[in-house]
Design an enzyme around this catalytic site. Sequence first.
Site, PDB file in Angstrom:
ATOM      1  N   ASN A  42       0.803  -1.221   0.000  1.00 34.45           N
ATOM      2  CA  ASN A  42       0.000   0.000   0.000  1.00 34.45           C
ATOM      3  C   ASN A  42       0.842   1.281   0.000  1.00 34.45           C
ATOM      4  OD1 ASN A  42      -2.528   1.113  -0.052  1.00 34.45           O
ATOM      5  ND2 ASN A  42      -2.990   0.793   2.111  1.00 34.45           N
ATOM      6  N   HIS A 127     -14.165  -5.011  10.639  1.00 35.08           N
ATOM      7  CA  HIS A 127     -14.039  -3.710  11.289  1.00 35.08           C
ATOM      8  C   HIS A 127     -15.394  -3.067  11.532  1.00 35.08           C
ATOM      9  CE1 HIS A 127      -9.785  -3.023   9.377  1.00 35.08           C
ATOM     10  NE2 HIS A 127      -9.896  -4.185  10.006  1.00 35.08           N
ATOM     11  N   ARG A 152     -13.483  -5.578  15.249  1.00 31.61           N
ATOM     12  CA  ARG A 152     -12.518  -4.569  15.667  1.00 31.61           C
ATOM     13  C   ARG A 152     -13.236  -3.238  15.804  1.00 31.61           C
ATOM     14  NH1 ARG A 152      -7.647  -1.918  12.202  1.00 31.61           N
ATOM     15  NH2 ARG A 152      -9.349  -0.501  11.694  1.00 31.61           N
ATOM     16  N   TYR A 164      -7.067   7.385  12.483  1.00 34.77           N
ATOM     17  CA  TYR A 164      -6.889   6.092  11.832  1.00 34.77           C
ATOM     18  C   TYR A 164      -8.111   5.194  12.081  1.00 34.77           C
ATOM     19  CZ  TYR A 164      -6.114   1.328  11.077  1.00 34.77           C
ATOM     20  OH  TYR A 164      -6.333   0.056  10.639  1.00 34.77           O
ATOM     21  N   ASP A 216      -7.243  -1.682  17.536  1.00 34.69           N
ATOM     22  CA  ASP A 216      -5.939  -1.439  16.904  1.00 34.69           C
ATOM     23  C   ASP A 216      -5.425  -0.058  17.313  1.00 34.69           C
ATOM     24  OD1 ASP A 216      -3.737  -1.269  15.256  1.00 34.69           O
ATOM     25  OD2 ASP A 216      -4.804  -1.791  13.407  1.00 34.69           O
ATOM     26  N   HIS A 218      -2.472   1.050  16.317  1.00 34.64           N
ATOM     27  CA  HIS A 218      -1.721   1.500  15.134  1.00 34.64           C
ATOM     28  C   HIS A 218      -0.406   2.183  15.496  1.00 34.64           C
ATOM     29  CE1 HIS A 218      -1.828   2.362  10.705  1.00 34.64           C
ATOM     30  NE2 HIS A 218      -2.534   1.257  10.760  1.00 34.64           N
ATOM     31  N   GLU A 242      -3.997  -4.374  19.527  1.00 34.34           N
ATOM     32  CA  GLU A 242      -3.046  -4.537  18.416  1.00 34.34           C
ATOM     33  C   GLU A 242      -2.074  -3.368  18.303  1.00 34.34           C
ATOM     34  OE1 GLU A 242      -5.110  -5.046  14.714  1.00 34.34           O
ATOM     35  OE2 GLU A 242      -3.356  -4.487  13.545  1.00 34.34           O
ATOM     36  N   GLU A 268       1.922  -6.837  11.697  1.00 30.79           N
ATOM     37  CA  GLU A 268       1.493  -6.709  10.309  1.00 30.79           C
ATOM     38  C   GLU A 268       2.580  -6.083   9.439  1.00 30.79           C
ATOM     39  OE1 GLU A 268      -2.028  -4.327  11.009  1.00 30.79           O
ATOM     40  OE2 GLU A 268      -1.061  -2.533  10.257  1.00 30.79           O
ATOM     41  N   ARG A 289       0.834 -11.195  13.703  1.00 27.48           N
ATOM     42  CA  ARG A 289      -0.056 -10.678  12.660  1.00 27.48           C
ATOM     43  C   ARG A 289       0.574 -10.659  11.273  1.00 27.48           C
ATOM     44  NH1 ARG A 289      -4.342  -8.881  11.949  1.00 27.48           N
ATOM     45  NH2 ARG A 289      -3.972  -6.674  11.564  1.00 27.48           N
ATOM     46  N   HIS A 318      -2.901 -10.384   9.007  1.00 29.19           N
ATOM     47  CA  HIS A 318      -3.357  -9.129   8.443  1.00 29.19           C
ATOM     48  C   HIS A 318      -4.247  -9.410   7.224  1.00 29.19           C
ATOM     49  CE1 HIS A 318      -1.847  -4.984   6.849  1.00 29.19           C
ATOM     50  NE2 HIS A 318      -2.797  -4.820   7.734  1.00 29.19           N
ATOM     51  N   ASP A 322      -6.143  -3.607   1.513  1.00 26.47           N
ATOM     52  CA  ASP A 322      -4.962  -3.500   0.643  1.00 26.47           C
ATOM     53  C   ASP A 322      -4.255  -4.846   0.456  1.00 26.47           C
ATOM     54  OD1 ASP A 322      -4.600  -2.019   3.391  1.00 26.47           O
ATOM     55  OD2 ASP A 322      -2.614  -2.821   3.024  1.00 26.47           O
ATOM     56  N   GLU A 345      -8.147 -11.554   9.760  1.00 28.90           N
ATOM     57  CA  GLU A 345      -8.788 -10.251   9.531  1.00 28.90           C
ATOM     58  C   GLU A 345      -9.450 -10.259   8.155  1.00 28.90           C
ATOM     59  OE1 GLU A 345      -6.067  -6.949   9.257  1.00 28.90           O
ATOM     60  OE2 GLU A 345      -7.641  -5.491   9.659  1.00 28.90           O
ATOM     61  N   TRP A 408       2.028   7.179  12.108  1.00 23.15           N
ATOM     62  CA  TRP A 408       0.615   7.127  11.701  1.00 23.15           C
ATOM     63  C   TRP A 408       0.032   5.772  12.034  1.00 23.15           C
ATOM     64  CZ3 TRP A 408      -1.878   4.013   7.997  1.00 23.15           C
ATOM     65  CH2 TRP A 408      -3.253   4.308   7.865  1.00 23.15           C
TER      66      TRP A 408
HETATM   67  C1  GCO Z   1      -5.105  -3.386  10.027  1.00 24.23           C
HETATM   68  C2  GCO Z   1      -4.097  -2.429   9.552  1.00 24.23           C
HETATM   69  C3  GCO Z   1      -4.407  -1.705   8.270  1.00 24.23           C
HETATM   70  C4  GCO Z   1      -3.262  -0.810   7.858  1.00 24.23           C
HETATM   71  C5  GCO Z   1      -3.134  -0.805   6.368  1.00 24.23           C
HETATM   72  C6  GCO Z   1      -1.994   0.035   5.874  1.00 24.23           C
HETATM   73  O1  GCO Z   1      -4.950  -3.816  11.155  1.00 24.23           O
HETATM   74  O2  GCO Z   1      -5.987  -3.730   9.260  1.00 24.23           O
HETATM   75  O3  GCO Z   1      -3.622  -1.629  10.596  1.00 24.23           O
HETATM   76  O4  GCO Z   1      -5.624  -1.036   8.261  1.00 24.23           O
HETATM   77  O5  GCO Z   1      -3.421   0.492   8.310  1.00 24.23           O
HETATM   78  O6  GCO Z   1      -2.959  -2.126   5.954  1.00 24.23           O
HETATM   79  O7  GCO Z   1      -1.811  -0.167   4.522  1.00 24.23           O
HETATM   80 MG    MG Z   2      -3.423  -3.056  12.229  1.00 26.23          MG
END
Ligand code: GCO
Ligand code: MG
Length: 408
Positions: A42, A127, A152, A164, A216, A218, A242, A268, A289, A318, A322, A345, A408
């Site tokens: 991505n 999600h 999630r 996010y 998550d 992040h 996560e 991930e 992950r 993961h 994407d 996921e 991020w």
């Molecule tokens: C998740 C991930 C994604 C990422 C994305 C970035 O747990 O699904 O954090 O949402 O942000 O894959 O490209």
């Molecule tokens: Mg994640």
Amino acid sequence: MSGAADTITAVDVLVTSPGRNFVTLKITTAEGLVGWGDATLNGRELAVASYLRDHVAPLLIGRDPARIEDTWQYLYRGVYWRRGPVTMTAIGAVDLALWDIKGKTTGQPVYQLLGGAVRDRVLTYTHASGWEVPELLDAIDAVRERGFLAVRAQSGVPGHDLVYGVTRGGPGYEPAGRVAAPVEEVWDTESYLRHAPGVLAAARAHVGPELRLLHDVHHRLTPGQAARLGRAVEDVDLFWLEDVTPAENQEVLRHVRHHTTVPLAIGEVFNTVWECQSLITEQLIDYIRTCVTHAGGISHLRRIAALADIWQVKLGPHGPSDVSPVALAASLHVGLSTPNFAIQEYMGYEPLVHEVFRHAWSYEDGHLHPGEAPGLGVEVDEELAARFPYEAAYLPVARRRDGSMTDW
Ligand code: GCO
Ligand code: MG
């Protein structure tokens, strides 16, 4: 004795954007078999496309497609400048395509070649998000109505415009925007830490004890903040928390672990077993992950799973939007055949994506199944894919209130 070995005669890279970008590898053999792999990274899609086209494709022509492990070793050890997301995603795509071909050669779905099913179906989570708590609770109800048993939950944070994992109204959440440069978000960790425990407690109170709730972070917290958050949400009984801290420093998870019993999931963004080695062997996490695409394909994900199994760490790969339906299929074949696989996921795809990538895998009652088609069970509609050329897209970046960059 088997007959003469088949050979790889063509290696093509498709970049298509049916709503979002996907990089897909196509390997064709002299026998006329076609194997598909996912090489989507991505926001850096074209780097992997070039790596495959310019540096990997010429090396594969004439090779025996049956030699999956040898090809993995050749591409990993043979490059000298090894590891990293671009290289490992490219290797992952080749690995997926070769497993697909082996399945088609033998007439078996890939999970059968991995030892056969150890479970009937693969538990999945999706999600749910809402800027305010009532919207989040509605979103959770909506996915429960679709049968999901694990969700999630993400919400907005007071004083923020963008966060996010959450959209404000409009279509479903998609982290990468079709923009010429990344959107800049402002991130205030203290506001998040004040707000998130109440949101998760409200979600638990709403759904009752049984629904599996995940969250998550992040990569946003320091070890101390992560420990604090872990303690603050212990009563919520999360399935996992996560990516509490940035992934590079594995030592910091020890501090988090000592202060909270909340199950931790991470990985991930890892690309090899060596990046999660100490997290696994020192039991600093509960779920790994790593993604079947970004961590070197089925062959390497199985190695990670085997190490994790010894230490009672489970796989929770993961699977955001994407990761293409080809990679999701591969992950499901691993999931169906791997004892310490816990959950997959599944963010889902726009309808057009299901048309470009026609797949045998299916969703029912909170679970996914890879299907019984030979190979991975995904075929790409190349004509349709060609109608949606690459469009520049980036993930956002984040700055603190003082303007400095943060994760991020
Ligand atoms: C998740 C991930 C994604 C990422 C994305 C970035 O747990 O699904 O954090 O949402 O942000 O894959 O490209
Ligand atoms: Mg994640």
